[in-house]
Enzyme design. Structure first.
Site, PDB file in Angstrom:
ATOM      1  N   THR A  89      -1.784  -6.991   7.490  1.00  0.00           N
ATOM      2  CA  THR A  89      -1.908  -6.828   6.044  1.00  0.00           C
ATOM      3  C   THR A  89      -1.312  -7.983   5.246  1.00  0.00           C
ATOM      4  O   THR A  89      -1.966  -8.544   4.361  1.00  0.00           O
ATOM      5  CB  THR A  89      -1.237  -5.509   5.614  1.00  0.00           C
ATOM      6  OG1 THR A  89      -1.936  -4.418   6.212  1.00  0.00           O
ATOM      7  CG2 THR A  89      -1.272  -5.340   4.095  1.00  0.00           C
ATOM      8  N   LYS A 171       0.979  -0.469  -1.443  1.00  0.00           N
ATOM      9  CA  LYS A 171       1.915  -1.226  -0.621  1.00  0.00           C
ATOM     10  C   LYS A 171       2.557  -2.346  -1.432  1.00  0.00           C
ATOM     11  O   LYS A 171       1.865  -3.038  -2.191  1.00  0.00           O
ATOM     12  CB  LYS A 171       1.203  -1.837   0.578  1.00  0.00           C
ATOM     13  CG  LYS A 171       0.706  -0.836   1.608  1.00  0.00           C
ATOM     14  CD  LYS A 171       0.066  -1.575   2.776  1.00  0.00           C
ATOM     15  CE  LYS A 171      -0.450  -0.617   3.838  1.00  0.00           C
ATOM     16  NZ  LYS A 171      -1.085  -1.350   4.970  1.00  0.00           N
ATOM     17  N   ASP A 313      -6.125   2.060   5.012  1.00  0.00           N
ATOM     18  CA  ASP A 313      -5.371   1.596   6.185  1.00  0.00           C
ATOM     19  C   ASP A 313      -4.586   2.736   6.820  1.00  0.00           C
ATOM     20  O   ASP A 313      -4.606   2.915   8.042  1.00  0.00           O
ATOM     21  CB  ASP A 313      -4.429   0.467   5.769  1.00  0.00           C
ATOM     22  CG  ASP A 313      -3.698  -0.151   6.959  1.00  0.00           C
ATOM     23  OD1 ASP A 313      -4.374  -0.772   7.798  1.00  0.00           O
ATOM     24  OD2 ASP A 313      -2.463  -0.004   7.046  1.00  0.00           O
ATOM     25  N   ASP A 360      -8.188  -7.353   4.150  1.00  0.00           N
ATOM     26  CA  ASP A 360      -7.110  -8.123   4.768  1.00  0.00           C
ATOM     27  C   ASP A 360      -7.256  -8.206   6.283  1.00  0.00           C
ATOM     28  O   ASP A 360      -6.726  -9.107   6.926  1.00  0.00           O
ATOM     29  CB  ASP A 360      -5.747  -7.532   4.396  1.00  0.00           C
ATOM     30  CG  ASP A 360      -5.656  -6.036   4.660  1.00  0.00           C
ATOM     31  OD1 ASP A 360      -6.686  -5.416   5.027  1.00  0.00           O
ATOM     32  OD2 ASP A 360      -4.566  -5.462   4.481  1.00  0.00           O
TER      33      ASP A 360
END
Length: 554
Positions: A89, A171, A313, A360
């Site tokens: 990531t 995140k 994710d 990503d």
């Protein structure tokens, strides 16, 4: 006297002749642009763990205004790859927005062992900062470890810092790295409080609009919905069975099948919103609010909104890419995208904003899913490799604790221990490499300091070189067999390798000055920023090694 008069006449005639040949331009009528032609707003949209094939795997079920609009009205670079390894990531977000690679930008993984400080380093940690918006330590973060600047930084520089840059993700690393060093605001979700927070790197207190949104406790509203499939479950024909042993389970659930009870998290476990498709919806809702409250795209100075959807994710790791949960997540994200496009069309104006979507990294199939379909795949643990190497070092060289760790598919030696032993380090490394090559999970093992002399396919050698940072990377690179997954858990799945399932990512541009189309030419993640810089007529970031996608920019 006559001679002087003749010379004067000749000079006058010559001057008149030249005057007829050269005509001063009429500057009043010359068409010079008053301002550089740019969109009002750039929106970068990164979907965490989105494989390229998700664009088409669920295509028939997408709405006209979401992913289908991207594919049919946008320009898609169909063969876009990540040019380095490991595919994680933090390096992904850093490389998209810098046009650089870990060898140059310093973000070699989500975390790594830093020999300078003698411990693991998290990609965006910065203990000199403080949390803004919560009493937790989740805000002790900044872009300090990013050693180059970003396209968002360059946009700010190009407009004498009049452009506004806002970055949003569940995140911290998905928000901080795209926002760059000079963002006006970078916000991420704090699992302890359930708030959107930031760091003192950006501001000393949250804007009023962020505090007001936090007060709504939107996470609890989403938890109250539970999670069932958007459509009848029997229509999910692109996915595996509803309950299989290699899918992870939510706490207190006996299986992995739908429906998933989430009311139990209300007021108790704010972190769980990240593991539900509602985390994406919440992220996009917050991003739309940022457009309104920050006035993004309201004037002729280009602004930048960076959005990263992280729930894909978390869900992908837990259930895998062949799960009904993933299919349902992308069908819901499709609806969220349609709402975002409609909102931007209304507030910024269709054709006034430039949008791109990418990822990503991708993700592997669960080994058990492949194995049951007769495709070779297995699980293994790097811990077993570490133990085997440690035993080898003791038996062969009488070296204790010669290996610090095996992480990110790299072996890191304790150079001081080996130096004090008076042993030749090359001999020690080669012994370890020969041992690793004999292990069942390992395809190859490479001395990273001697990469140029290694016999490897050019593409793989380039990716290893792009991922190697001499101050931060390990000593030996382990290359695992395709479809072998490093995991101590019997369920779930991940990413990190160079193989296509991890490195082939979507890239679609839409909106301002973008004509519909596709290219099958191979491009790389690093080309995204180079393309943006060309379209915006600004300098590329200082570490950018990408090249513009000429099919878009010409």
């Amino acid at each position: 006297m006559i001679r002087i008069l003749l010379i004067a006449i000749l000079i006058s005639a010559f001057s008149q002749s030249q005057a007829q040949k050269w005509v001063k331009p009429n500057t009043a009528s010359t068409q010079y642009p008053k301002t550089v032609d740019r969109p009002k707003l750039v929106v970068g949209f990164v979907v965490d763990q989105m494989r390229w094939d998700y664009l088409y795997r669920f295509y028939d079920r997408y709405s006209k205004g979401g992913f289908k609009r991207l594919i049919n009205e946008g320009f898609s670079a169909e063969n876009t790859f990540i040019p380095y390894t490991p595919t994680q990531t933090a390096p992904g977000h850093a490389s998209i927005y810098t046009g650089s690679v870990p060898a140059l930008n310093g973000i070699i993984a989500n975390s790594w062992y830093d020999p300078m400080v003698g411990r693991d380093m998290y990609c965006v940690e910065d203990k000199s900062q403080k949390t803004v918006g919560s009493t937790s330590n989740a805000g002790l973060m900044s872009p300090k470890n990013l050693q180059v600047n970003t396209i968002t930084d360059e946009l700010r520089i190009a407009t004498n810092f009049q452009s506004k840059v806002i970055s949003i993700s569940m995140k911290d690393r998905g928000s901080i790295l795209p926002g760059g060093h000079s963002a006006n605001g970078a916000y991420w979700h704090d699992g302890m409080s359930g708030n959107w927070i930031t760091s003192t790197h950006y501001m000393d207190k949250l804007p009023t609009w962020v505090n007001e949104y936090n007060a709504l406790k939107e996470g609890d509203r989403f938890f109250s919905k539970d999670w069932n499939t958007l459509y009848p479950i029997e229509t999910y024909l692109n996915s595996d069975s509803n309950d299989v042993v290699y899918e992870g389970r939510f706490k207190d659930e006996s299986g992995s099948s739908f429906p998933h009870a989430t009311k139990q998290y209300i007021g108790k476990n704010n972190e769980m919103i990240k593991s539900l498709p509602y985390g994406n919806t919440m992220t996009i809702d917050f991003a739309k609010l940022a457009v309104e409250k920050e006035g993004l795209g309201k004037d002729d100075i280009t602004d930048f909104l960076a959005i990263s959807c992280s729930s894909t994710d978390y869900i992908g790791h837990q259930f895998g890419p062949n799960s009904i949960e993933i299919e349902d997540t992308y069908l819901r994200l499709d609806r969220d995208l349609e709402e975002l496009f409609n909102y931007l069309d209304k507030t910024v104006g269709k054709g006034n904003y430039l949008f791109f979507i990418s990822a990503d990294h991708g993700v592997a199939h669960a080994p058990e899913f492949l194995a049951k379909n007769k495709i070779p795949a297995e699980r293994f643990t790097s811990r077993s490799l570490y133990r085997g190497l440690d035993t080898l070092m003791q038996q062969k060289f009488q070296l204790k604790k010669a290996i610090i760790t095996v992480t990110n598919d790299q072996v890191i030696f304790d150079h001081e221990v080996i130096e004090n032993s008076k042993l030749d380090f090359t001999t020690v490394k080669n012994t370890a490499i020969n041992y690793l090559k004999k292990q069942k999970s390992v395809s190859n093992a490479i001395d990273l300091t001697n990469l140029q002399n290694t016999t490897l396919p050019t593409e793989l050698k380039t990716r290893l070189a792009n991922g190697y940072n001499p101050k931060l990377s390990g000593d030996i690179q382990i290359i695992n067999h395709a479809a072998w997954y490093n995991s101590s858990s019997p369920s779930g799945i991940g990413h990190g390798g160079w193989y296509n399932y991890d490195s082939h990512i979507p890239l679609v541009f839409l909106g301002w000055n973008v004509k519909p189309g596709k290219t099958s030419k191979q491009y790389y993640m690093t080309d995204i920023t180079a393309t943006l810089a060309t379209m915006l007529r600004i300098q590329m970031p200082n570490g950018c090694i990408g090249t513009p996608i000429t099919e878009i920019t010409q």
